[in-house]
Design a protein around this motif. Structure first.
Motif: not given
Ligand SMILES: [Zn+2]
Ligand SMILES: [Zn+2]
Length: 206
Positions: A60-73
């Protein structure tokens, strides 16, 4: 320091956008879901995101790691003792939340005493185990981001792998309640509180 709290995901995790007022360089703490919302708000605020920091590895604290990392670098950072959660299948729980698990691995492994720097701001990494083995809090001037370790009139659960009630109590007393009373505590769920208020009113410590 700019601080924006977003309540994300099915379990209503607090995600924080924290940035330097002058340079607008910032970090995302606990992107626990709703990646598009987090990215939209970061863009509205004109932020450039340097790090994603997970206070611990629960889904519940990491679920959007992927999209945020991909979009922001941005570089993904977590304490070394919780890094395994990122690359483990968090099973039915993740599927229930509709999350692709495992997500990306950590780019930066954090330890006690490390510093997260962005713009003219600095946050200190304080190891706060008990809710999980590699739980951390980020301590700045008058603020602490404490994940699921301490809540307004509550404390973290200890029934998940790596959890320990004894460790949690010791952590809270020695690492969080020792901060100045007027420190604002930005928790992993629910409203912010202050260290002084929790010392006075938290039913676990009164
Ligand atoms: Zn948790
Ligand atoms: Zn949580």
């Amino acid at each position: 320091m700019l601080i924006e709290r977003l309540v994300v995901g099915m379990l209503q995790c607090n995600c924080y956008l924290v940035a330097s007022e002058d340079t607008k360089e910032g970090i995302v703490i606990d992107p626990g879901g709703d990646g598009p919302l987090i990215l939209e708000r970061a863009e509205e605020m004109g932020l450039s995101i340097k790090y994603i920091v997970n206070t611990h590895g629960h889904i519940d604290h990491i679920a959007a790691n992927r999209p945020v990392r991909e979009a922001t670098g941005a570089q993904l950072a977590i304490h070394k003792d919780d890094a395994e959660w990122l690359i483990s299948d968090q099973g039915d729980y993740a599927r229930m939340l509709g999350v692709q698990s495992p997500g990306p691995a950590a780019d930066v492994l954090l330890e006690e005493g490390d510093e997260i720097a962005f713009g003219s701001e600095r946050l200190q990494v304080v190891h706060t185990p008990g809710h999980s083995l590699g739980g951390i809090s980020l301590v700045g001037d008058g603020v602490v981001f404490c994940g699921d370790t301490l809540f307004a009139d509550g404390v973290g659960r200890v029934d998940l792998p790596g959890g320990s009630w004894e460790t949690l109590m010791d952590t809270i007393k020695t690492r969080l309640l020792s901060l100045p009373d007027d420190t604002t505590a930005y928790t992993g769920h629910g409203p912010p509180t202050t260290i002084g208020r929790e010392k006075q009113f938290n039913s676990w410590f009164r």
